[in-house]
Design a protein around this motif. Sequence first.
Motif, PDB file in Angstrom:
ATOM      1  N   ALA A  47      57.216  55.887   5.540  1.00 32.43           N
ATOM      2  CA  ALA A  47      56.019  55.599   6.340  1.00 32.43           C
ATOM      3  C   ALA A  47      55.087  54.723   5.508  1.00 32.43           C
ATOM      4  O   ALA A  47      54.754  55.076   4.369  1.00 32.43           O
ATOM      5  N   VAL A  48      54.690  53.583   6.081  1.00 38.84           N
ATOM      6  CA  VAL A  48      53.872  52.604   5.357  1.00 38.84           C
ATOM      7  C   VAL A  48      52.744  52.096   6.246  1.00 38.84           C
ATOM      8  O   VAL A  48      52.839  52.157   7.467  1.00 38.84           O
ATOM      9  N   PRO A  49      51.682  51.559   5.656  1.00 41.68           N
ATOM     10  CA  PRO A  49      50.648  50.906   6.468  1.00 41.68           C
ATOM     11  C   PRO A  49      51.189  49.611   7.065  1.00 41.68           C
ATOM     12  O   PRO A  49      52.099  49.000   6.501  1.00 41.68           O
ATOM     13  N   PRO A  50      50.662  49.165   8.190  1.00 41.13           N
ATOM     14  CA  PRO A  50      51.095  47.881   8.764  1.00 41.13           C
ATOM     15  C   PRO A  50      50.886  46.742   7.766  1.00 41.13           C
ATOM     16  O   PRO A  50      49.981  46.792   6.940  1.00 41.13           O
ATOM     17  N   GLY A  51      51.744  45.739   7.844  1.00 38.94           N
ATOM     18  CA  GLY A  51      51.624  44.599   6.946  1.00 38.94           C
ATOM     19  C   GLY A  51      52.922  43.829   6.852  1.00 38.94           C
ATOM     20  O   GLY A  51      53.865  44.074   7.590  1.00 38.94           O
ATOM     21  N   VAL A  52      52.961  42.904   5.892  1.00 42.70           N
ATOM     22  CA  VAL A  52      54.147  42.089   5.647  1.00 42.70           C
ATOM     23  C   VAL A  52      54.883  42.682   4.446  1.00 42.70           C
ATOM     24  O   VAL A  52      54.275  42.956   3.410  1.00 42.70           O
ATOM     25  N   PRO A  72      51.078  47.778  13.789  1.00 48.69           N
ATOM     26  CA  PRO A  72      50.486  49.097  14.010  1.00 48.69           C
ATOM     27  C   PRO A  72      51.125  49.813  15.197  1.00 48.69           C
ATOM     28  O   PRO A  72      51.455  49.188  16.207  1.00 48.69           O
ATOM     29  N   ASP A  73      51.297  51.101  15.069  1.00 50.73           N
ATOM     30  CA  ASP A  73      51.732  51.976  16.160  1.00 50.73           C
ATOM     31  C   ASP A  73      53.087  51.597  16.753  1.00 50.73           C
ATOM     32  O   ASP A  73      53.356  51.899  17.908  1.00 50.73           O
ATOM     33  N   GLN A  74      53.956  50.912  15.991  1.00 52.51           N
ATOM     34  CA  GLN A  74      55.308  50.575  16.452  1.00 52.51           C
ATOM     35  C   GLN A  74      56.297  50.905  15.346  1.00 52.51           C
ATOM     36  O   GLN A  74      56.294  50.245  14.299  1.00 52.51           O
ATOM     37  N   GLN A  75      57.131  51.909  15.571  1.00 52.26           N
ATOM     38  CA  GLN A  75      58.158  52.228  14.588  1.00 52.26           C
ATOM     39  C   GLN A  75      59.053  51.011  14.407  1.00 52.26           C
ATOM     40  O   GLN A  75      59.348  50.295  15.359  1.00 52.26           O
ATOM     41  N   PHE A  76      59.501  50.767  13.173  1.00 49.62           N
ATOM     42  CA  PHE A  76      60.312  49.596  12.857  1.00 49.62           C
ATOM     43  C   PHE A  76      61.671  50.042  12.363  1.00 49.62           C
ATOM     44  O   PHE A  76      61.785  50.887  11.477  1.00 49.62           O
TER      45      PHE A  76
END
Length: 83
Positions: A47-52, A72-76
């Motif tokens: 689990a990570v903060p949104p980003g590149v 944000p708010d979208q599992q990858f």
Amino acid sequence: MSASDDGTLEYGRVVVELRCEYPGAEVLLIDGQLKLVGRALQTLRVAVPPGVYTCRVLIGEALRDERIIVRPDQQFSRELQPP
């Protein structure tokens, strides 16, 4: 999403799952500051903060990098190819 004391928006962590089915493949996730976020054999779930971020697959001395954007708010989730 919430607002911090200085007025900037803060997003919650997003689950990232990276896989490489090649036997012995090492999967790494590196953030935009070039810091190692996680490392695992074949499947990495973190689990990570949104980003590149940069995904890296290592097999022996061979490597393959791929840039991803975690929103944000979208599992990858991504299946990575071996080098």
